[in-house]
Scaffold this motif. Structure first.
Motif, PDB file in Angstrom:
ATOM      1  N   ARG A  42       0.826  -1.212   0.000  1.00  0.00           N
ATOM      2  CA  ARG A  42       0.000   0.000   0.000  1.00  0.00           C
ATOM      3  C   ARG A  42       0.859   1.261   0.000  1.00  0.00           C
ATOM      4  O   ARG A  42       0.557   2.231  -0.702  1.00  0.00           O
ATOM      5  CB  ARG A  42      -0.935   0.020   1.213  1.00  0.00           C
ATOM      6  N   LEU A  43       1.943   1.248   0.766  1.00  0.00           N
ATOM      7  CA  LEU A  43       2.808   2.434   0.835  1.00  0.00           C
ATOM      8  C   LEU A  43       3.547   2.665  -0.482  1.00  0.00           C
ATOM      9  O   LEU A  43       3.680   3.807  -0.933  1.00  0.00           O
ATOM     10  CB  LEU A  43       3.784   2.303   2.004  1.00  0.00           C
ATOM     11  N   ILE A  44       4.016   1.603  -1.105  1.00  0.00           N
ATOM     12  CA  ILE A  44       4.671   1.731  -2.414  1.00  0.00           C
ATOM     13  C   ILE A  44       3.671   2.247  -3.432  1.00  0.00           C
ATOM     14  O   ILE A  44       3.964   3.156  -4.215  1.00  0.00           O
ATOM     15  CB  ILE A  44       5.267   0.383  -2.869  1.00  0.00           C
ATOM     16  N   LEU A  45       2.473   1.669  -3.416  1.00  0.00           N
ATOM     17  CA  LEU A  45       1.442   2.083  -4.363  1.00  0.00           C
ATOM     18  C   LEU A  45       1.035   3.537  -4.135  1.00  0.00           C
ATOM     19  O   LEU A  45       0.843   4.293  -5.083  1.00  0.00           O
ATOM     20  CB  LEU A  45       0.233   1.154  -4.231  1.00  0.00           C
ATOM     21  N   ARG A  46       0.973   3.959  -2.873  1.00  0.00           N
ATOM     22  CA  ARG A  46       0.649   5.350  -2.560  1.00  0.00           C
ATOM     23  C   ARG A  46       1.697   6.290  -3.151  1.00  0.00           C
ATOM     24  O   ARG A  46       1.367   7.300  -3.774  1.00  0.00           O
ATOM     25  CB  ARG A  46       0.557   5.553  -1.049  1.00  0.00           C
ATOM     26  N   ASP A  47       2.969   5.953  -2.970  1.00  0.00           N
ATOM     27  CA  ASP A  47       4.038   6.790  -3.524  1.00  0.00           C
ATOM     28  C   ASP A  47       3.966   6.822  -5.049  1.00  0.00           C
ATOM     29  O   ASP A  47       4.183   7.863  -5.666  1.00  0.00           O
ATOM     30  CB  ASP A  47       5.413   6.290  -3.079  1.00  0.00           C
ATOM     31  N   LEU A  48       3.639   5.693  -5.650  1.00  0.00           N
ATOM     32  CA  LEU A  48       3.530   5.635  -7.104  1.00  0.00           C
ATOM     33  C   LEU A  48       2.340   6.448  -7.611  1.00  0.00           C
ATOM     34  O   LEU A  48       2.444   7.148  -8.615  1.00  0.00           O
ATOM     35  CB  LEU A  48       3.436   4.182  -7.573  1.00  0.00           C
ATOM     36  N   VAL A  49       1.219   6.382  -6.909  1.00  0.00           N
ATOM     37  CA  VAL A  49       0.050   7.194  -7.291  1.00  0.00           C
ATOM     38  C   VAL A  49       0.403   8.674  -7.212  1.00  0.00           C
ATOM     39  O   VAL A  49       0.118   9.443  -8.133  1.00  0.00           O
ATOM     40  CB  VAL A  49      -1.180   6.866  -6.407  1.00  0.00           C
ATOM     41  N   ASN A  50       1.033   9.073  -6.115  1.00  0.00           N
ATOM     42  CA  ASN A  50       1.452  10.474  -5.966  1.00  0.00           C
ATOM     43  C   ASN A  50       2.363  10.905  -7.107  1.00  0.00           C
ATOM     44  O   ASN A  50       2.277  12.032  -7.584  1.00  0.00           O
ATOM     45  CB  ASN A  50       2.170  10.700  -4.633  1.00  0.00           C
ATOM     46  N   ALA A  51       3.238  10.022  -7.540  1.00  0.00           N
ATOM     47  CA  ALA A  51       4.238  10.359  -8.549  1.00  0.00           C
ATOM     48  C   ALA A  51       3.725  10.268  -9.977  1.00  0.00           C
ATOM     49  O   ALA A  51       4.309  10.869 -10.877  1.00  0.00           O
ATOM     50  CB  ALA A  51       5.447   9.440  -8.393  1.00  0.00           C
ATOM     51  N   SER A  52       2.653   9.543 -10.201  1.00  0.00           N
ATOM     52  CA  SER A  52       2.213   9.329 -11.581  1.00  0.00           C
ATOM     53  C   SER A  52       0.809   9.874 -11.836  1.00  0.00           C
ATOM     54  O   SER A  52       0.660  10.924 -12.440  1.00  0.00           O
ATOM     55  CB  SER A  52       2.291   7.836 -11.937  1.00  0.00           C
ATOM     56  N   VAL A  53      -0.177   9.195 -11.376  1.00  0.00           N
ATOM     57  CA  VAL A  53      -1.570   9.547 -11.666  1.00  0.00           C
ATOM     58  C   VAL A  53      -2.030  10.757 -10.864  1.00  0.00           C
ATOM     59  O   VAL A  53      -2.653  11.668 -11.402  1.00  0.00           O
ATOM     60  CB  VAL A  53      -2.502   8.346 -11.365  1.00  0.00           C
ATOM     61  N   GLY A  54      -1.711  10.766  -9.568  1.00  0.00           N
ATOM     62  CA  GLY A  54      -2.229  11.780  -8.660  1.00  0.00           C
ATOM     63  C   GLY A  54      -3.560  11.316  -8.092  1.00  0.00           C
ATOM     64  O   GLY A  54      -4.338  10.643  -8.779  1.00  0.00           O
ATOM     65  N   PHE A  55      -3.834  11.666  -6.857  1.00  0.00           N
ATOM     66  CA  PHE A  55      -5.039  11.162  -6.193  1.00  0.00           C
ATOM     67  C   PHE A  55      -6.329  11.749  -6.760  1.00  0.00           C
ATOM     68  O   PHE A  55      -7.348  11.069  -6.800  1.00  0.00           O
ATOM     69  CB  PHE A  55      -4.952  11.369  -4.679  1.00  0.00           C
ATOM     70  N   GLU A  56      -6.298  12.981  -7.213  1.00  0.00           N
ATOM     71  CA  GLU A  56      -7.525  13.574  -7.786  1.00  0.00           C
ATOM     72  C   GLU A  56      -7.893  12.886  -9.103  1.00  0.00           C
ATOM     73  O   GLU A  56      -9.061  12.565  -9.341  1.00  0.00           O
ATOM     74  CB  GLU A  56      -7.359  15.074  -7.981  1.00  0.00           C
ATOM     75  N   ALA A  57      -6.902  12.653  -9.958  1.00  0.00           N
ATOM     76  CA  ALA A  57      -7.163  11.964 -11.223  1.00  0.00           C
ATOM     77  C   ALA A  57      -7.557  10.508 -10.969  1.00  0.00           C
ATOM     78  O   ALA A  57      -8.437   9.970 -11.647  1.00  0.00           O
ATOM     79  CB  ALA A  57      -5.944  12.033 -12.136  1.00  0.00           C
TER      80      ALA A  57
END
Length: 107
Positions: A42-57
């Protein structure tokens, strides 16, 4: 003079310039889930979301509230399999990769 950089910014910049790094992070998150380490995944995926897609998108793409996604990917998050599939799917699509699981036979 600041000699350190924020980890999130470092990951974001590296992900933007190195697609192989982003794919490796996605692979690592999937592997951690499959190996029974969901808190790390979950933590790796969170960092990846922040770095790529972004939480709003990601929220728009998965039809889930951004705050809920943040909670799901926190250290103590507890996302359902449907939510995990949606998150992995959105990140996978953004990175243009597929995820393939391989079984390993033990001797």
């Amino acid at each position: 003079m600041v000699l350190t950089r924020d980890f999130k910014e470092t990951v974001k910049e590296r992900t933007a310039r190195d697609p192989a790094f982003a794919k490796a992070m996605l692979d690592e998150a999937a592997t951690a889930f499959l190996n029974g380490e969901p808190h790390i995944a979950r933590l790796i995926l969170r960092d990846l979301v922040n770095a790529s897609v972004g939480f709003e998108a990601l929220a728009a793409q998965t039809n889930r509230p951004s705050k809920s996604l943040h909670r799901m990917l926190s250290e103590k998050g507890n996302p359902s399999m449907d939510n995990l599939a949606a998150i992995f799917g959105a990140v996978r699509e953004r990175l243009g990769v597929s995820i393939v699981a391989h079984a390993v036979e033990l001797a």
